[in-house]
Design a protein around this motif. Structure first.
Motif, PDB file in Angstrom:
ATOM      1  N   GLN A 275       0.848  -1.190   0.000  1.00 28.31           N
ATOM      2  CA  GLN A 275       0.000   0.000   0.000  1.00 28.31           C
ATOM      3  C   GLN A 275       0.883   1.239   0.000  1.00 28.31           C
ATOM      4  O   GLN A 275       1.921   1.279   0.675  1.00 28.31           O
ATOM      5  N   GLU A 276       0.444   2.234  -0.752  1.00 25.46           N
ATOM      6  CA  GLU A 276       1.169   3.499  -0.762  1.00 25.46           C
ATOM      7  C   GLU A 276       1.340   4.023   0.657  1.00 25.46           C
ATOM      8  O   GLU A 276       0.395   4.039   1.441  1.00 25.46           O
ATOM      9  N   GLY A 277       2.543   4.437   0.974  1.00 24.22           N
ATOM     10  CA  GLY A 277       2.818   4.960   2.304  1.00 24.22           C
ATOM     11  C   GLY A 277       3.421   3.940   3.252  1.00 24.22           C
ATOM     12  O   GLY A 277       4.058   4.311   4.239  1.00 24.22           O
ATOM     13  N   ASP A 278       3.211   2.658   2.943  1.00 23.14           N
ATOM     14  CA  ASP A 278       3.797   1.611   3.766  1.00 23.14           C
ATOM     15  C   ASP A 278       5.275   1.447   3.428  1.00 23.14           C
ATOM     16  O   ASP A 278       5.749   1.926   2.395  1.00 23.14           O
ATOM     17  N   ASN A 279       5.975   0.729   4.282  1.00 19.26           N
ATOM     18  CA  ASN A 279       7.366   0.400   3.999  1.00 19.26           C
ATOM     19  C   ASN A 279       7.428  -0.907   3.213  1.00 19.26           C
ATOM     20  O   ASN A 279       6.611  -1.806   3.415  1.00 19.26           O
ATOM     21  N   SER A 280       8.397  -1.008   2.322  1.00 20.39           N
ATOM     22  CA  SER A 280       8.589  -2.213   1.514  1.00 20.39           C
ATOM     23  C   SER A 280       9.908  -2.860   1.889  1.00 20.39           C
ATOM     24  O   SER A 280      10.891  -2.170   2.166  1.00 20.39           O
ATOM     25  N   ILE A 281       9.912  -4.173   1.872  1.00 20.36           N
ATOM     26  CA  ILE A 281      11.154  -4.909   2.108  1.00 20.36           C
ATOM     27  C   ILE A 281      11.291  -5.951   1.005  1.00 20.36           C
ATOM     28  O   ILE A 281      10.431  -6.809   0.842  1.00 20.36           O
ATOM     29  N   ILE A 282      12.362  -5.848   0.257  1.00 24.37           N
ATOM     30  CA  ILE A 282      12.651  -6.796  -0.820  1.00 24.37           C
ATOM     31  C   ILE A 282      13.881  -7.587  -0.407  1.00 24.37           C
ATOM     32  O   ILE A 282      14.899  -7.007  -0.024  1.00 24.37           O
ATOM     33  N   ASN A 283      13.763  -8.897  -0.464  1.00 26.82           N
ATOM     34  CA  ASN A 283      14.823  -9.768   0.025  1.00 26.82           C
ATOM     35  C   ASN A 283      15.599 -10.440  -1.096  1.00 26.82           C
ATOM     36  O   ASN A 283      15.085 -10.635  -2.188  1.00 26.82           O
ATOM     37  N   CYS A 284      16.799 -10.816  -0.768  1.00 28.45           N
ATOM     38  CA  CYS A 284      17.682 -11.456  -1.744  1.00 28.45           C
ATOM     39  C   CYS A 284      18.643 -12.377  -0.993  1.00 28.45           C
ATOM     40  O   CYS A 284      19.156 -12.006   0.062  1.00 28.45           O
ATOM     41  N   ALA A 285      18.835 -13.559  -1.525  1.00 34.38           N
ATOM     42  CA  ALA A 285      19.800 -14.492  -0.945  1.00 34.38           C
ATOM     43  C   ALA A 285      20.935 -14.670  -1.935  1.00 34.38           C
ATOM     44  O   ALA A 285      20.707 -14.729  -3.147  1.00 34.38           O
ATOM     45  N   TYR A 286      22.132 -14.743  -1.443  1.00 37.00           N
ATOM     46  CA  TYR A 286      23.266 -15.010  -2.319  1.00 37.00           C
ATOM     47  C   TYR A 286      24.002 -16.221  -1.787  1.00 37.00           C
ATOM     48  O   TYR A 286      23.880 -16.571  -0.610  1.00 37.00           O
ATOM     49  N   SER A 287      24.758 -16.848  -2.647  1.00 37.91           N
ATOM     50  CA  SER A 287      25.400 -18.091  -2.234  1.00 37.91           C
ATOM     51  C   SER A 287      26.922 -18.024  -2.268  1.00 37.91           C
ATOM     52  O   SER A 287      27.586 -18.888  -1.688  1.00 37.91           O
ATOM     53  N   ASN A 288      27.461 -16.995  -2.936  1.00 35.79           N
ATOM     54  CA  ASN A 288      28.911 -16.930  -3.085  1.00 35.79           C
ATOM     55  C   ASN A 288      29.533 -16.189  -1.914  1.00 35.79           C
ATOM     56  O   ASN A 288      29.443 -14.962  -1.814  1.00 35.79           O
ATOM     57  N   SER A 289      30.176 -16.916  -1.039  1.00 38.05           N
ATOM     58  CA  SER A 289      30.781 -16.290   0.128  1.00 38.05           C
ATOM     59  C   SER A 289      31.956 -15.397  -0.237  1.00 38.05           C
ATOM     60  O   SER A 289      32.439 -14.623   0.587  1.00 38.05           O
ATOM     61  N   ALA A 290      32.424 -15.509  -1.476  1.00 36.45           N
ATOM     62  CA  ALA A 290      33.537 -14.675  -1.940  1.00 36.45           C
ATOM     63  C   ALA A 290      33.072 -13.311  -2.437  1.00 36.45           C
ATOM     64  O   ALA A 290      33.895 -12.485  -2.829  1.00 36.45           O
TER      65      ALA A 290
ATOM     66  N   SER B  95      18.867  -7.320   1.918  1.00 38.72           N
ATOM     67  CA  SER B  95      17.520  -6.789   1.778  1.00 38.72           C
ATOM     68  C   SER B  95      17.552  -5.306   1.433  1.00 38.72           C
ATOM     69  O   SER B  95      18.508  -4.600   1.751  1.00 38.72           O
ATOM     70  N   LEU B  96      16.496  -4.899   0.756  1.00 36.22           N
ATOM     71  CA  LEU B  96      16.316  -3.485   0.413  1.00 36.22           C
ATOM     72  C   LEU B  96      15.035  -3.016   1.077  1.00 36.22           C
ATOM     73  O   LEU B  96      13.972  -3.610   0.865  1.00 36.22           O
ATOM     74  N   GLN B  97      15.146  -2.001   1.878  1.00 38.05           N
ATOM     75  CA  GLN B  97      13.981  -1.439   2.542  1.00 38.05           C
ATOM     76  C   GLN B  97      13.685  -0.075   1.932  1.00 38.05           C
ATOM     77  O   GLN B  97      14.573   0.765   1.824  1.00 38.05           O
ATOM     78  N   ILE B  98      12.433   0.110   1.558  1.00 37.17           N
ATOM     79  CA  ILE B  98      11.990   1.388   1.007  1.00 37.17           C
ATOM     80  C   ILE B  98      10.970   1.969   1.977  1.00 37.17           C
ATOM     81  O   ILE B  98       9.943   1.340   2.258  1.00 37.17           O
ATOM     82  N   ALA B  99      11.257   3.139   2.483  1.00 38.65           N
ATOM     83  CA  ALA B  99      10.357   3.791   3.435  1.00 38.65           C
ATOM     84  C   ALA B  99       9.285   4.588   2.692  1.00 38.65           C
ATOM     85  O   ALA B  99       9.548   5.160   1.638  1.00 38.65           O
ATOM     86  N   ALA B 100       8.075   4.571   3.261  1.00 38.64           N
ATOM     87  CA  ALA B 100       6.967   5.367   2.720  1.00 38.64           C
ATOM     88  C   ALA B 100       6.858   5.171   1.208  1.00 38.64           C
ATOM     89  O   ALA B 100       6.996   6.117   0.426  1.00 38.64           O
ATOM     90  N   THR B 101       6.603   3.945   0.802  1.00 41.45           N
ATOM     91  CA  THR B 101       6.587   3.580  -0.609  1.00 41.45           C
ATOM     92  C   THR B 101       5.609   4.445  -1.400  1.00 41.45           C
ATOM     93  O   THR B 101       4.481   4.694  -0.963  1.00 41.45           O
ATOM     94  N   GLN B 102       6.055   4.870  -2.572  1.00 46.96           N
ATOM     95  CA  GLN B 102       5.272   5.745  -3.433  1.00 46.96           C
ATOM     96  C   GLN B 102       4.959   5.045  -4.749  1.00 46.96           C
ATOM     97  O   GLN B 102       5.658   4.103  -5.138  1.00 46.96           O
ATOM     98  N   PRO B 103       3.922   5.496  -5.443  1.00 48.04           N
ATOM     99  CA  PRO B 103       3.610   4.873  -6.741  1.00 48.04           C
ATOM    100  C   PRO B 103       4.796   4.847  -7.697  1.00 48.04           C
ATOM    101  O   PRO B 103       4.948   3.907  -8.476  1.00 48.04           O
ATOM    102  N   GLY B 104       5.646   5.846  -7.626  1.00 48.70           N
ATOM    103  CA  GLY B 104       6.815   5.894  -8.490  1.00 48.70           C
ATOM    104  C   GLY B 104       7.857   4.838  -8.163  1.00 48.70           C
ATOM    105  O   GLY B 104       8.802   4.641  -8.932  1.00 48.70           O
TER     106      GLY B 104
END
Lengths: 113, 113
Positions: B14-29, B74-83
């Protein structure tokens, strides 16, 4: 300033024809990269140029793909005898130095019919 | 080979909420991680990056968190906007792979008004 530019923006070609895609990196950027993005997919690394060093061609999918970078600036990606599976968006990126962030162009959408 | 992957292909907020996008990686290097935003018909646009000697970095409305123990980004976006509606890609750079980035498959963020 001007960003990375690519031409053409769209290219439709018949299977078996050769195509050339052009990339103009940001002025002063020493590193240049080509990626391929299939519909709804992530980016697949193709080739990397850094200064006058030999390019890293480890991502090229077949010997039908080749790329040049003339004068350390403009690059062309050539696909010979195009196949339908070559259809994708081809993205070019450049960076000031290898360790710096990469700036992407808008891409060339290639459709092989 | 090892690759970067994403947990969710689509995220609706929802617009105005915070978004969290997650990502896992496997290469310890991997020593460098980066988030890109890609809007329809455009090339990826740099959002924020983080090096492996850090666990958090903040930008304008965005925060990247790195947990090397579980190889999670993870990427956190505060106060998510339509853009902010776009596909978000994480990428990593193994420290033995020059400047070549390995991209994940992308997460589509949809912002509801």
């Amino acid at each position: 300033g001007a960003g990375v530019s690519q031409s053409p923006s769209n290219k439709v070609t018949e299977k078996g024809k050769d195509v050339e895609l052009r990339c103009d990196p940001i002025s002063g950027h020493t590193a240049l990269y080509w990626y391929r993005q299939s519909l709804g997919q992530g980016l697949e690394f193709l080739i990397y140029f850094q200064g006058n060093s030999a390019p890293d061609k480890s991502g090229l999918p077949s010997d039908r793909f080749s790329a040049e970078r003339t004068g350390g600036s403009v690059s062309t990606l050539t696909i010979q005898r195009t196949q339908q599976e070559d259809s994708a968006v081809y993205l070019c990126a450049s960076s000031f130095k290898p360790s710096h962030e990469q700036y992407f162009g808008p891409g060339t959408r290639l459709t092989v019919t | 080979g090892e690759s970067v992957g994403l947990h969710l292909p689509t995220l609706s907020v929802q617009e105005g909420d915070n978004s969290i996008i997650n990502c896992a990686y496997s290469n310890s290097a991997s020593d460098y991680f980066i988030w890109y935003k890609q809007e329809s018909g455009k090339g990826p646009q740099f959002i924020i990056d983080i090096r492996s000697n850090m666990d958090k970095r903040q930008g304008q409305r965005v925060t990247v968190l790195l947990n090397k123990t579980v190889k999670h980004l993870s990427l956190q976006i505060a106060a998510t906007q339509p853009g902010d509606s776009a596909v978000y890609f994480c990428a990593d750079r193994p420290n033995n792979a020059g400047n070549m980035l390995t991209f994940g498959g992308g997460t589509r963020l949809m912002v509801k008004p």
